[in-house]
Design an enzyme around this catalytic site. Sequence first.
Site, PDB file in Angstrom:
ATOM      1  N   ARG A  74       0.848  -1.264  -0.194  1.00 31.09           N
ATOM      2  CA  ARG A  74      -0.195  -0.014  -0.227  1.00 31.09           C
ATOM      3  C   ARG A  74       0.895   1.308  -0.058  1.00 31.09           C
ATOM      4  O   ARG A  74       1.794   1.286   0.834  1.00 31.09           O
ATOM      5  CB  ARG A  74      -1.002   0.036   1.217  1.00 31.09           C
ATOM      6  CG  ARG A  74      -2.091  -0.939   1.161  1.00 31.09           C
ATOM      7  CD  ARG A  74      -2.885  -1.093   2.437  1.00 31.09           C
ATOM      8  NE  ARG A  74      -3.915  -2.376   2.338  1.00 31.09           N
ATOM      9  CZ  ARG A  74      -4.742  -2.611   3.356  1.00 31.09           C
ATOM     10  NH1 ARG A  74      -4.876  -1.523   4.518  1.00 31.09           N
ATOM     11  NH2 ARG A  74      -5.550  -3.655   3.229  1.00 31.09           N
ATOM     12  N   ARG A  92       2.482   1.225  10.369  1.00 29.22           N
ATOM     13  CA  ARG A  92       2.025   1.469   9.118  1.00 29.22           C
ATOM     14  C   ARG A  92       3.122   1.466   8.098  1.00 29.22           C
ATOM     15  O   ARG A  92       4.002   2.280   7.761  1.00 29.22           O
ATOM     16  CB  ARG A  92       1.412   3.003   9.005  1.00 29.22           C
ATOM     17  CG  ARG A  92       0.569   3.260   7.954  1.00 29.22           C
ATOM     18  CD  ARG A  92       0.117   4.676   7.695  1.00 29.22           C
ATOM     19  NE  ARG A  92      -0.938   4.944   9.090  1.00 29.22           N
ATOM     20  CZ  ARG A  92      -2.328   4.502   8.985  1.00 29.22           C
ATOM     21  NH1 ARG A  92      -2.798   4.304   7.994  1.00 29.22           N
ATOM     22  NH2 ARG A  92      -3.020   4.955  10.040  1.00 29.22           N
ATOM     23  N   GLU A 119      -6.460  -0.352  15.372  1.00 29.42           N
ATOM     24  CA  GLU A 119      -7.183  -1.395  14.444  1.00 29.42           C
ATOM     25  C   GLU A 119      -6.268  -2.496  13.899  1.00 29.42           C
ATOM     26  O   GLU A 119      -4.887  -2.245  13.761  1.00 29.42           O
ATOM     27  CB  GLU A 119      -7.557  -0.883  12.895  1.00 29.42           C
ATOM     28  CG  GLU A 119      -8.033  -1.603  12.079  1.00 29.42           C
ATOM     29  CD  GLU A 119      -8.243  -1.090  10.678  1.00 29.42           C
ATOM     30  OE1 GLU A 119      -8.099  -1.973   9.592  1.00 29.42           O
ATOM     31  OE2 GLU A 119      -8.231   0.294  10.690  1.00 29.42           O
ATOM     32  N   SER A 151     -10.257  -5.613   9.710  1.00 25.71           N
ATOM     33  CA  SER A 151     -11.751  -4.999   9.231  1.00 25.71           C
ATOM     34  C   SER A 151     -12.393  -6.056   8.921  1.00 25.71           C
ATOM     35  O   SER A 151     -11.828  -6.736   8.054  1.00 25.71           O
ATOM     36  CB  SER A 151     -11.330  -3.893   8.359  1.00 25.71           C
ATOM     37  OG  SER A 151     -11.182  -2.740   9.186  1.00 25.71           O
ATOM     38  N   ARG A 210       1.014  -6.059  12.740  1.00 29.81           N
ATOM     39  CA  ARG A 210       0.202  -5.463  13.894  1.00 29.81           C
ATOM     40  C   ARG A 210      -0.034  -6.399  14.948  1.00 29.81           C
ATOM     41  O   ARG A 210      -0.064  -6.113  16.150  1.00 29.81           O
ATOM     42  CB  ARG A 210      -1.113  -4.894  13.515  1.00 29.81           C
ATOM     43  CG  ARG A 210      -0.846  -3.654  12.517  1.00 29.81           C
ATOM     44  CD  ARG A 210      -2.004  -2.847  12.290  1.00 29.81           C
ATOM     45  NE  ARG A 210      -1.796  -1.421  11.585  1.00 29.81           N
ATOM     46  CZ  ARG A 210      -2.675  -0.424  11.532  1.00 29.81           C
ATOM     47  NH1 ARG A 210      -3.677  -0.501  12.291  1.00 29.81           N
ATOM     48  NH2 ARG A 210      -1.927   0.685  10.891  1.00 29.81           N
TER      49      ARG A 210
END
Length: 430
Positions: free
Chosen positions: A262, A277, A349, A352, A391
């Site tokens: 990403r 990130r 987070e 999801s 994460r």
Amino acid sequence: MHDIRAIRDNPTQFDAALGRLGVSGMSSQILTIDEERRTQIARAEEARAEQNRASKEVGAAKARGDEAEFERLRALVAEKKAAVQELTETAKELDQKLNDLLMAIPNLPLDDVPDGADEDENVEIRRWGAPRNFDFDPKEHFELSGVRPGMDFETAAKLSGSRFVVLRGAVLRIHRALGQFMLDTHVSEHGLTETWTPVLVKEEAMYGTGQLPKFGEDSYKTTNGWWLIPTSEVTLTNTVSGEIVDEAQLPIRMTALSQCFRSEAGSAGKDTSGMLRQHQFEKVEMVSITHPDKSLEEHERMTGCAEAILQKLGLPYRVIVLCTGDMGFGARKTHDLEVWLPGQDTYREISSVSVCGDFQARRMNARYKPADGGKPGYVHTLNGSGLAVGRCLIAVLENGQQADGSVELPEALHPYLGGKTRLTAEGELA
């Protein structure tokens, strides 16, 4: 993508649903293009019929020696042929314009999704586990003495720039163990089929799951037109693109551990420290292809699958439902799992889980054949992280940290680490 017939039948309802996402007045624009497209198609069909009639009469005029009528009819055939071509081309252009417009419109939220402008208005559903009480000030993962030998941001920056990491030794082995533990749990306990897919995909695959056309800047494109996947949702979901599967095959449940890429466009200055990130990371993805009547039930089941991983690792977390202003482009409803990170003193987070209805299926033309032999219908698609491996590594390191910089590791990982139970302050497994 949206069903144009549903928009025609109830434009007010369509606009009201989009209005909850802050998008207004789309039905009028859509239906204007649609009406013009249908008009051009009807005119083309009428001109084609006139061309066919004149073509049949040309031979008769020639046979009876009526040269003037023959020439008139021949000119009429040529005129109608040109008109058909022009009208068909216009209709095709309008069809593409309509398709492009529909492709850029987000999915409609379910009625029970809370309204809200941004993440501050998400709604917590439940919590599991209590954050640990430390008798010292907990550190962030990259500050731990036992972690520093195996987490190298400087070398990664030399190789690739910011938002990359080089992992080594014991830290890397824990990272690898987490991915394997997640896969094994999903396969053996949750009934998902492990799948391995490419990380390079054609453009149509990115369109199919909604990354394109609107979010191209969030992903990486190669010079020869391939795209690096931002998540294996893209490949797993597209395995049924263009297919008609038997209803008896549903649900199709898949999981994959893959590299993800990403660009993190728009995140400048956000989460720049540590592994939180990254441009390149690993994630275990879950994808389900279901009958339309079963997708909401499947959404709850998938959320439970992701929760089970955190529970087995003993990591405190909370489940929230995203409000309309924070929901993703292709989702009708999303549950986020946020894991407790003591180094940041907050929940962040880690998964999801989204139900997309037939939104992606229409883009991919993915359908199912009913068992009763009826007309094929669109499948429903769901996707969710089960979990983001990097994460999860952060959460394991921070929640298990000790005052001396060592880390006590979750019992669920011990078999994957040769029976080792901790990361020492020197960065070794013991």
